[in-house]
Scaffold this active site. Sequence first.
Site, PDB file in Angstrom:
ATOM      1  N   SER A 157       0.814  -1.223   0.000  1.00  0.00           N
ATOM      2  CA  SER A 157       0.000   0.000   0.000  1.00  0.00           C
ATOM      3  C   SER A 157       0.838   1.259   0.000  1.00  0.00           C
ATOM      4  CB  SER A 157      -0.874  -0.007   1.255  1.00  0.00           C
ATOM      5  OG  SER A 157      -1.501   1.231   1.409  1.00  0.00           O
ATOM      6  N   TYR A 170      -1.899   0.606   9.978  1.00  0.00           N
ATOM      7  CA  TYR A 170      -2.107  -0.129   8.720  1.00  0.00           C
ATOM      8  C   TYR A 170      -0.840  -0.083   7.865  1.00  0.00           C
ATOM      9  CZ  TYR A 170      -3.667  -1.088   3.975  1.00  0.00           C
ATOM     10  OH  TYR A 170      -3.767  -1.577   2.707  1.00  0.00           O
ATOM     11  N   LYS A 174       1.847  -3.192   6.583  1.00  0.00           N
ATOM     12  CA  LYS A 174       2.204  -3.503   5.187  1.00  0.00           C
ATOM     13  C   LYS A 174       3.726  -3.417   5.000  1.00  0.00           C
ATOM     14  CE  LYS A 174      -1.736  -4.513   3.383  1.00  0.00           C
ATOM     15  NZ  LYS A 174      -2.019  -5.734   2.635  1.00  0.00           N
TER      16      LYS A 174
HETATM   17  N1  UFG Z   1     -13.138  11.009   2.762  1.00  0.00           N
HETATM   18  C1  UFG Z   1     -14.035  12.035   3.047  1.00  0.00           C
HETATM   19  N2  UFG Z   1     -15.303  11.674   3.371  1.00  0.00           N
HETATM   20  C2  UFG Z   1     -15.734  10.378   3.417  1.00  0.00           C
HETATM   21  C3  UFG Z   1     -14.809   9.348   3.103  1.00  0.00           C
HETATM   22  C4  UFG Z   1     -13.507   9.711   2.772  1.00  0.00           C
HETATM   23  O1  UFG Z   1     -13.689  13.207   3.030  1.00  0.00           O
HETATM   24  O2  UFG Z   1     -16.899  10.147   3.723  1.00  0.00           O
HETATM   25  C5  UFG Z   1     -11.747  11.370   2.458  1.00  0.00           C
HETATM   26  C6  UFG Z   1     -10.761  10.731   3.417  1.00  0.00           C
HETATM   27  O3  UFG Z   1     -10.691  11.423   4.639  1.00  0.00           O
HETATM   28  C7  UFG Z   1      -9.475  10.783   2.586  1.00  0.00           C
HETATM   29  C8  UFG Z   1     -10.003  10.581   1.153  1.00  0.00           C
HETATM   30  O4  UFG Z   1     -11.392  10.878   1.189  1.00  0.00           O
HETATM   31  O5  UFG Z   1      -8.915  12.055   2.677  1.00  0.00           O
HETATM   32  C9  UFG Z   1      -9.822   9.142   0.672  1.00  0.00           C
HETATM   33  O6  UFG Z   1     -10.352   8.288   1.675  1.00  0.00           O
HETATM   34  P1  UFG Z   1     -10.603   6.733   1.463  1.00  0.00           P
HETATM   35  O7  UFG Z   1     -11.132   6.215   2.759  1.00  0.00           O
HETATM   36  O8  UFG Z   1     -11.420   6.507   0.255  1.00  0.00           O
HETATM   37  O9  UFG Z   1      -9.171   6.151   1.158  1.00  0.00           O
HETATM   38  P2  UFG Z   1      -7.800   6.287   1.997  1.00  0.00           P
HETATM   39  O10 UFG Z   1      -6.946   7.272   1.246  1.00  0.00           O
HETATM   40  O11 UFG Z   1      -8.003   6.544   3.427  1.00  0.00           O
HETATM   41  O12 UFG Z   1      -7.237   4.819   1.971  1.00  0.00           O
HETATM   42  C10 UFG Z   1      -7.110   4.043   0.822  1.00  0.00           C
HETATM   43  C11 UFG Z   1      -7.159   2.589   1.250  1.00  0.00           C
HETATM   44  C12 UFG Z   1      -5.972   2.268   2.109  1.00  0.00           C
HETATM   45  C13 UFG Z   1      -4.689   2.703   1.455  1.00  0.00           C
HETATM   46  C14 UFG Z   1      -4.765   4.128   0.985  1.00  0.00           C
HETATM   47  C15 UFG Z   1      -3.530   4.458   0.199  1.00  0.00           C
HETATM   48  O13 UFG Z   1      -8.343   2.328   2.013  1.00  0.00           O
HETATM   49  O14 UFG Z   1      -5.944   0.878   2.296  1.00  0.00           O
HETATM   50  O15 UFG Z   1      -5.910   4.309   0.182  1.00  0.00           O
HETATM   51  O16 UFG Z   1      -3.691   5.626  -0.516  1.00  0.00           O
HETATM   52  F1  UFG Z   1      -3.677   2.628   2.338  1.00  0.00           F
END
Ligand code: UFG
Length: 332
Positions: free
Chosen positions: A117, A141, A145
């Site tokens: 990741s 997390y 990884k």
């Molecule tokens: N976000 C919002 N509102 C929401 C959901 C998400 O603003 O309702 C934001 C999050 O805070 C973040 C962005 O959208 O800033 C992306 O969030 P995601 O949860 O879609 O994805 P993440 O970037 O947190 O995580 C994903 C995978 C992880 C991985 C990561 C690497 O879930 O396993 O990408 O980039 F590590």
Amino acid sequence: MNILVTGGAGYVGSVCAEILITHGHAVFVFDNLSVGYRRAVPQSAVFFEGDLADRQALDRLFAAHQIEAVMHFAAFALVEESVRKPSAYYVNNVANSIQLLDAMVRHRVKKLIFSSSAAIYGEPKIAPIPEEHQAAPINPYGHTKLTFERILEDCGAATGLQYACLRYFNAAGATRERGEDHRPETHLIPILLQVALGQRPNFPINGTDYPTHDGTCIRDFVHVFDIAEAHVLALDQLERISGHVFNIGSNRGHSVREALETARRVTGHPIPVVEASRRPGDPAILVASSQKTERVLGWRPQFSSLSTIVESAWAWKQKFPFGYGEDRQAAP
Ligand code: UFG
């Protein structure tokens, strides 16, 4: 080739199983269904319900089938949850992965593709991020990884295992039959589409004070089909590229607000928002340099523009409004 796909009932694993089958491979899925769905597993894959902690279950599987390679997706993958439950992440993502590795050694299976990741980079110093960027995770997390990448390095040297680590950025989008369905859902694009379908009242923006052009986090979205193709390429060339790590991203960053605007345009829904506070563990900007992946693996992402990603996810969501569930339980 006979390929074992751990976590093949989950989002990326099930799409990868589907694409491996289209490439002519025989696929064996091992999944404990703790977060995956039986219905996500392609019909022509052989399915085993089991846990990586169960040594005997793994031994039975490896003994019964001539597995030639493993693609290892089974893991917990929510950054925020990992901050609250670190030990569960270490057990599942590290200890259970070691069980798998040991079973491979016992049964002389020599090829592994590991689902790593972008979270291993932590709060990166530059964007786009090349693979040689310092690894300094800022959440459990990411630590799990990175730890398993290091275990592979050591075990590869000791056992002759051929392996590659694919560091995904933000997996997104859907194929015709398979898409993203987590419960509870925490991911950006599925939540936007739940609002568009009336399953949630509004979309919470997690933080509007990040040091980015519009104050929201920037992510690199990569289509799950393109991720699956990277696995096929890595396996085909494993002898040559063993020990390498590869970024799997689109080379482009989009802010949360840009994803929101894209979802509004694609769905035709206004998608009301509420501005919420930052989510623990979220780095401000994560954008891949995938130059090495393109150069060394010959990978060419085909569907990873944000519009194509959201369009494919929206098509899947309209076809399966409650994801892999059959009723309203599937919503938030
Ligand atoms: N976000 C919002 N509102 C929401 C959901 C998400 O603003 O309702 C934001 C999050 O805070 C973040 C962005 O959208 O800033 C992306 O969030 P995601 O949860 O879609 O994805 P993440 O970037 O947190 O995580 C994903 C995978 C992880 C991985 C990561 C690497 O879930 O396993 O990408 O980039 F590590």
